[in-house]
Design an enzyme around this catalytic site. Structure first.
Site, PDB file in Angstrom:
ATOM      1  N   HIS A  90       0.829  -1.208   0.000  1.00  0.00           N
ATOM      2  CA  HIS A  90       0.000   0.000   0.000  1.00  0.00           C
ATOM      3  C   HIS A  90       0.868   1.264   0.000  1.00  0.00           C
ATOM      4  CE1 HIS A  90      -3.561  -2.402   1.935  1.00  0.00           C
ATOM      5  NE2 HIS A  90      -3.200  -2.845   0.739  1.00  0.00           N
ATOM      6  N   HIS A 117      -9.018  -1.937  -5.513  1.00  0.00           N
ATOM      7  CA  HIS A 117      -8.011  -2.262  -4.520  1.00  0.00           C
ATOM      8  C   HIS A 117      -7.003  -3.263  -5.085  1.00  0.00           C
ATOM      9  CE1 HIS A 117      -6.051  -2.466  -0.680  1.00  0.00           C
ATOM     10  NE2 HIS A 117      -5.954  -3.774  -0.875  1.00  0.00           N
ATOM     11  N   ASP A 138      -3.021  -2.662  -5.173  1.00  0.00           N
ATOM     12  CA  ASP A 138      -2.013  -3.641  -4.764  1.00  0.00           C
ATOM     13  C   ASP A 138      -1.008  -3.892  -5.886  1.00  0.00           C
ATOM     14  OD1 ASP A 138      -2.936  -4.053  -2.202  1.00  0.00           O
ATOM     15  OD2 ASP A 138      -3.961  -5.938  -2.656  1.00  0.00           O
ATOM     16  N   HIS A 147      -0.377 -11.004  -5.344  1.00  0.00           N
ATOM     17  CA  HIS A 147       0.992 -10.627  -5.016  1.00  0.00           C
ATOM     18  C   HIS A 147       2.013 -11.610  -5.597  1.00  0.00           C
ATOM     19  CE1 HIS A 147      -0.821  -7.756  -2.333  1.00  0.00           C
ATOM     20  NE2 HIS A 147      -1.421  -8.713  -1.647  1.00  0.00           N
TER      21      HIS A 147
END
Length: 307
Positions: A78, A241, A245, A268
């Site tokens: 973030h 969001h 990320d 991720h």
């Protein structure tokens, strides 16, 4: 010359880690040209520096974790996303625990901190990684397929698509596009919060995750509805969001990208695999600077607009 950027002065925040639940103090400090973004564990007997790079990412379960020896910092994406969106090249991040504070669950608080400290240019050229040919990573097949890709582009744009079998998420936009040259990161992306489902909380906490999560720093849903009384900040907050990320994960390469990023159900782990695949193919990218900032892509020459 398109110049590197850092902060004018230091700024601080205090919060808790989303997964660890630990109290943490964060200090963002100016750094000299060509420093990059360096996380510093100042709580250890001998402080340990962790300069960001794709290779120092050591854990991608639910967040991006960077490490140097036995020292680590979790959930850096973030803050890294805010740095990418505002064009911060050089920064020291002093931290007193092993996880970046979650604050309100988005990048908005980090954007506020960075802009409040002031963003200044430095007498050194900003170096970009320009993608020269497509690079893609795919995993799974059929209903389990997910993929992520970088294509050549004179600028930086992103497209992300999610697919959640949940009535609330399905009723919102599940794909989004953002171009740094025409949009405002602070306005369009930064306020999107992390999200989760009540049915997963018990399992996550049993595995030492989401110990600091709650309605004040995440969008939480049961089987039927959003439990946060204020509702959503964007109609398509969930996919935004995920894009937030991704921007943070990609900035862990250590330099801004000139590329078009596209993803389907990525996270991720896949984002980091994409960076490593890019770096493993020397002919797929080059390092460039812009001696004349007028030749730089739109969105990079000016300091990012505020709200």
């Amino acid at each position: 010359m398109l110049q590197q950027r850092t902060l004018k002065t230091l700024t601080k925040a205090v919060g808790v880690g989303l997964h660890s639940g630990q109290r943490v103090e964060l200090t963002l400090r100016p750094a000299p040209p060509d420093t990059g973004i360096v996380f510093r564990r100042v709580d250890l007997p001998i402080p340990v520096d962790i300069p960001v790079s794709a290779q120092v990412v050591t854990d991608t379960r639910m967040a991006s974790t960077i490490s140097n020896g036995g020292a680590k910092v979790m959930t850096v994406e973030h803050l890294m996303s805010a740095c990418a969106g505002l064009g911060i090249d050089n920064l020291y991040v002093d931290i007193t625990a092993e996880e970046t504070p979650i604050l309100d669950g988005s990048s908005a608080s980090f954007v506020f901190l960075l802009q409040s400290a002031g963003i200044v240019t430095q007498n050194a050229p900003r170096r970009f990684i320009r993608v020269l040919k497509p690079v893609e990573v795919r995993e799974g097949e059929g209903d389990n397929l997910k993929w992520v890709r970088l294509d050549p582009y004179h600028g930086y744009k992103l497209r992300f698509e999610i697919e959640f079998n949940h009535r609330v998420v399905s009723s919102t936009g599940q794909s989004v596009e953002f171009d740094l040259g025409t949009g405002s990161y602070a306005r369009d992306i930064a306020r999107a919060r992390t999200f989760g489902f009540t049915k997963d909380v018990e399992m996550m906490r049993a595995n030492g995750l989401s110990l600091g999560g709650g309605l004040d720093n995440a969008v939480v849903m049961d089987d039927y509805r959003v439990l946060n009384t204020e509702g959503l900040r964007y109609d398509d907050e969930f996919v935004k969001h995920k894009m937030l990320d991704a921007m943070g994960d990609l900035y862990l390469i250590g330099r801004p990208l000139l590329a078009a990023y596209s993803a389907f159900r990525s996270g991720h782990a896949l984002n980091n695999k994409l960076l490593r695949e890019l770096l493993a193919q020397p002919g797929s990218y080059e390092i460039v600077t812009f001696e004349n900032e007028k030749l730089a892509p739109a969105g990079f020459a000016q300091v990012a607009r505020a709200w």
